[in-house]
Design a protein around this motif. Structure first.
Motif, PDB file in Angstrom:
ATOM      1  N   GLU A  75     -13.357   3.088  -7.823  1.00 57.09           N
ATOM      2  CA  GLU A  75     -13.117   2.550  -6.484  1.00 57.09           C
ATOM      3  C   GLU A  75     -11.648   2.734  -6.085  1.00 57.09           C
ATOM      4  OE1 GLU A  75     -14.284  -1.543  -6.622  1.00 57.09           O
ATOM      5  OE2 GLU A  75     -16.408  -1.065  -6.862  1.00 57.09           O
ATOM      6  N   GLY A  76     -10.750   2.441  -6.990  1.00 57.94           N
ATOM      7  CA  GLY A  76      -9.317   2.597  -6.719  1.00 57.94           C
ATOM      8  C   GLY A  76      -8.935   4.041  -6.468  1.00 57.94           C
ATOM      9  N   GLN A  77      -9.547   4.949  -7.217  1.00 60.15           N
ATOM     10  CA  GLN A  77      -9.283   6.370  -7.016  1.00 60.15           C
ATOM     11  C   GLN A  77      -9.703   6.791  -5.611  1.00 60.15           C
ATOM     12  OE1 GLN A  77     -11.716   8.863  -9.491  1.00 60.15           O
ATOM     13  NE2 GLN A  77     -10.524  10.691  -9.058  1.00 60.15           N
ATOM     14  N   LYS A  78     -10.855   6.324  -5.183  1.00 59.79           N
ATOM     15  CA  LYS A  78     -11.349   6.652  -3.845  1.00 59.79           C
ATOM     16  C   LYS A  78     -10.416   6.087  -2.770  1.00 59.79           C
ATOM     17  CE  LYS A  78     -15.354   6.182  -0.850  1.00 59.79           C
ATOM     18  NZ  LYS A  78     -16.638   5.524  -0.625  1.00 59.79           N
ATOM     19  N   GLN A  79      -9.986   4.838  -2.942  1.00 59.73           N
ATOM     20  CA  GLN A  79      -9.079   4.217  -1.974  1.00 59.73           C
ATOM     21  C   GLN A  79      -7.741   4.958  -1.919  1.00 59.73           C
ATOM     22  OE1 GLN A  79      -8.824   0.143  -3.210  1.00 59.73           O
ATOM     23  NE2 GLN A  79     -10.936  -0.316  -2.646  1.00 59.73           N
ATOM     24  N   ALA A  80      -7.218   5.342  -3.076  1.00 62.10           N
ATOM     25  CA  ALA A  80      -5.945   6.061  -3.114  1.00 62.10           C
ATOM     26  C   ALA A  80      -6.071   7.429  -2.452  1.00 62.10           C
ATOM     27  CB  ALA A  80      -5.457   6.205  -4.555  1.00 62.10           C
ATOM     28  N   ALA A  81      -7.186   8.112  -2.688  1.00 68.20           N
ATOM     29  CA  ALA A  81      -7.403   9.431  -2.072  1.00 68.20           C
ATOM     30  C   ALA A  81      -7.512   9.312  -0.553  1.00 68.20           C
ATOM     31  CB  ALA A  81      -8.662  10.078  -2.644  1.00 68.20           C
ATOM     32  N   GLU A  82      -8.157   8.253  -0.075  1.00 74.98           N
ATOM     33  CA  GLU A  82      -8.289   8.057   1.369  1.00 74.98           C
ATOM     34  C   GLU A  82      -6.955   7.681   2.011  1.00 74.98           C
ATOM     35  OE1 GLU A  82     -11.340   5.085   1.595  1.00 74.98           O
ATOM     36  OE2 GLU A  82     -12.954   6.524   1.220  1.00 74.98           O
ATOM     37  N   ALA A  83      -6.123   6.960   1.286  1.00 72.89           N
ATOM     38  CA  ALA A  83      -4.835   6.512   1.834  1.00 72.89           C
ATOM     39  C   ALA A  83      -3.745   7.581   1.716  1.00 72.89           C
ATOM     40  CB  ALA A  83      -4.374   5.245   1.127  1.00 72.89           C
ATOM     41  N   ALA A  84      -3.919   8.560   0.862  1.00 72.08           N
ATOM     42  CA  ALA A  84      -2.864   9.544   0.597  1.00 72.08           C
ATOM     43  C   ALA A  84      -2.406  10.311   1.844  1.00 72.08           C
ATOM     44  CB  ALA A  84      -3.300  10.502  -0.494  1.00 72.08           C
ATOM     45  N   PRO A  85      -3.303  10.858   2.669  1.00 71.11           N
ATOM     46  CA  PRO A  85      -2.817  11.625   3.825  1.00 71.11           C
ATOM     47  C   PRO A  85      -1.936  10.804   4.773  1.00 71.11           C
ATOM     48  CG  PRO A  85      -5.136  12.078   3.461  1.00 71.11           C
ATOM     49  CD  PRO A  85      -4.761  10.949   2.544  1.00 71.11           C
ATOM     50  N   SER A  86      -2.337   9.578   5.052  1.00 70.52           N
ATOM     51  CA  SER A  86      -1.522   8.771   5.963  1.00 70.52           C
ATOM     52  C   SER A  86      -0.213   8.328   5.302  1.00 70.52           C
ATOM     53  CB  SER A  86      -2.311   7.550   6.447  1.00 70.52           C
ATOM     54  OG  SER A  86      -2.670   6.728   5.369  1.00 70.52           O
ATOM     55  N   THR A  87      -0.204   8.247   3.976  1.00 75.61           N
ATOM     56  CA  THR A  87       1.022   7.886   3.252  1.00 75.61           C
ATOM     57  C   THR A  87       2.008   9.045   3.253  1.00 75.61           C
ATOM     58  OG1 THR A  87      -0.244   6.411   1.816  1.00 75.61           O
ATOM     59  CG2 THR A  87       1.910   7.080   1.031  1.00 75.61           C
ATOM     60  N   VAL A  88       1.506  10.258   3.076  1.00 79.69           N
ATOM     61  CA  VAL A  88       2.356  11.448   2.954  1.00 79.69           C
ATOM     62  C   VAL A  88       2.812  11.975   4.321  1.00 79.69           C
ATOM     63  CG1 VAL A  88       2.345  13.858   2.178  1.00 79.69           C
ATOM     64  CG2 VAL A  88       1.326  12.087   0.757  1.00 79.69           C
ATOM     65  N   ARG A  89       2.014  11.768   5.357  1.00 81.73           N
ATOM     66  CA  ARG A  89       2.299  12.314   6.682  1.00 81.73           C
ATOM     67  C   ARG A  89       3.732  12.026   7.149  1.00 81.73           C
ATOM     68  NH1 ARG A  89      -1.973  10.514   9.127  1.00 81.73           N
ATOM     69  NH2 ARG A  89      -3.192  12.287   8.451  1.00 81.73           N
ATOM     70  N   PRO A  90       4.249  10.792   7.050  1.00 81.16           N
ATOM     71  CA  PRO A  90       5.622  10.541   7.520  1.00 81.16           C
ATOM     72  C   PRO A  90       6.677  11.334   6.742  1.00 81.16           C
ATOM     73  CG  PRO A  90       4.453   8.466   7.214  1.00 81.16           C
ATOM     74  CD  PRO A  90       3.570   9.556   6.676  1.00 81.16           C
ATOM     75  N   TRP A  91       6.429  11.622   5.493  1.00 80.68           N
ATOM     76  CA  TRP A  91       7.407  12.382   4.708  1.00 80.68           C
ATOM     77  C   TRP A  91       7.503  13.820   5.213  1.00 80.68           C
ATOM     78  CZ3 TRP A  91       4.704  10.896  -0.510  1.00 80.68           C
ATOM     79  CH2 TRP A  91       4.889   9.531  -0.760  1.00 80.68           C
ATOM     80  N   CYS A  92       6.425  14.315   5.801  1.00 79.34           N
ATOM     81  CA  CYS A  92       6.344  15.715   6.214  1.00 79.34           C
ATOM     82  C   CYS A  92       6.748  15.940   7.678  1.00 79.34           C
ATOM     83  CB  CYS A  92       4.916  16.236   6.000  1.00 79.34           C
ATOM     84  SG  CYS A  92       4.362  16.105   4.291  1.00 79.34           S
ATOM     85  N   GLN A  93       7.048  14.889   8.398  1.00 76.51           N
ATOM     86  CA  GLN A  93       7.458  15.013   9.802  1.00 76.51           C
ATOM     87  C   GLN A  93       8.842  15.664   9.863  1.00 76.51           C
ATOM     88  OE1 GLN A  93       5.533  14.163  12.457  1.00 76.51           O
ATOM     89  NE2 GLN A  93       3.947  13.638  10.967  1.00 76.51           N
ATOM     90  N   PRO A  94       9.162  16.271  11.005  1.00 76.02           N
ATOM     91  CA  PRO A  94      10.518  16.811  11.181  1.00 76.02           C
ATOM     92  C   PRO A  94      11.547  15.682  11.056  1.00 76.02           C
ATOM     93  CG  PRO A  94       9.062  17.575  12.928  1.00 76.02           C
ATOM     94  CD  PRO A  94       8.312  16.553  12.154  1.00 76.02           C
ATOM     95  N   LEU A  95      12.732  16.041  10.676  1.00 77.11           N
ATOM     96  CA  LEU A  95      13.797  15.059  10.441  1.00 77.11           C
ATOM     97  C   LEU A  95      14.033  14.188  11.672  1.00 77.11           C
ATOM     98  CD1 LEU A  95      15.866  13.992   8.442  1.00 77.11           C
ATOM     99  CD2 LEU A  95      17.458  15.723   9.252  1.00 77.11           C
ATOM    100  N   GLY A  96      14.005  14.759  12.851  1.00 73.70           N
ATOM    101  CA  GLY A  96      14.223  14.005  14.084  1.00 73.70           C
ATOM    102  C   GLY A  96      13.090  13.028  14.406  1.00 73.70           C
ATOM    103  N   SER A  97      11.929  13.224  13.788  1.00 72.18           N
ATOM    104  CA  SER A  97      10.771  12.355  14.026  1.00 72.18           C
ATOM    105  C   SER A  97      10.580  11.328  12.905  1.00 72.18           C
ATOM    106  CB  SER A  97       9.499  13.188  14.140  1.00 72.18           C
ATOM    107  OG  SER A  97       9.608  14.109  15.194  1.00 72.18           O
ATOM    108  N   GLY A  98      11.614  11.142  12.096  1.00 67.35           N
ATOM    109  CA  GLY A  98      11.532  10.143  11.026  1.00 67.35           C
ATOM    110  C   GLY A  98      11.130  10.703   9.681  1.00 67.35           C
TER     111      GLY A  98
END
Length: 170
Positions: A75-98
């Motif tokens: 269950e935890g693996q599934k929850q982590a996999a579902e949360a990963a894209p939204s967690t990583v998305r801000p790291w991948c934004q352009p510098l000016g976008s946070g």
């Protein structure tokens, strides 16, 4: 281990025991003792192996139980996999976008997720939340109880072995 130390102790002591009464073969002094000890150690190894096998089976059964850790991990693996894209998305934004500066992103990636932040911890948080109670129950209580039981059975088998050895040498 214990059995090897026990064998060495008995060999070093060179206990001389008369051959069994009615023995047709003349044994060298202490030969009867060495044979009896060898048999006792062999039986003890077999018995302890069975006890360890039973303990392993019991732990596997507890791990697979309906409210067990294995289900919570999935269950935890599934929850982590579902949360990963939204967690990583801000790291991948352009510098000016946070987002992160490219060099910070690269440094963190090159250090297996450790630089300023610990990406591994951030990504694993949903899984850790899911398993924390089951983990504590399994490793904090059930495994400890099983190991205490194993210790008791080991002690019983060693005492039984020593009693059998004493009877064989009497």
């Amino acid at each position: 281990g214990f059995l090897e130390a026990f064998e060495a102790l008995l060999d070093a002591a060179s206990v001389a025991v008369d051959p069994p009464r009615g023995s047709a073969v003349a044994l060298e002094p202490g030969a009867h003792t060495r044979v009896a000890v060898g048999r006792a150690i062999s039986r003890l190894r077999q018995r302890l192996g069975a006890v360890v096998g039973d303990c392993e089976t019991a732990l596997e059964t507890r791990l697979a139980s309906s409210n067990g850790l294995r289900r919570r991990l999935k269950e935890g693996q599934k929850q982590a996999a579902e949360a990963a894209p939204s967690t990583v998305r801000p790291w991948c934004q352009p510098l000016g976008s946070g987002g992160l500066h490219w060099a910070t992103f690269r440094a963190t990636s090159n250090r297996q997720g450790h630089f300023r932040d610990d990406w591994n911890e951030v990504l694993a948080t949903p899984m850790l939340r899911s398993i924390s109670a089951a983990w504590e129950l399994f490793f904090g209580q059930q495994v400890r109880d099983q190991l205490d039981e194993l210790k008791g059975k080991f002690e019983q088998e060693v005492v039984r072995c020593l009693e059998d050895l004493a009877a064989a040498l009497a």
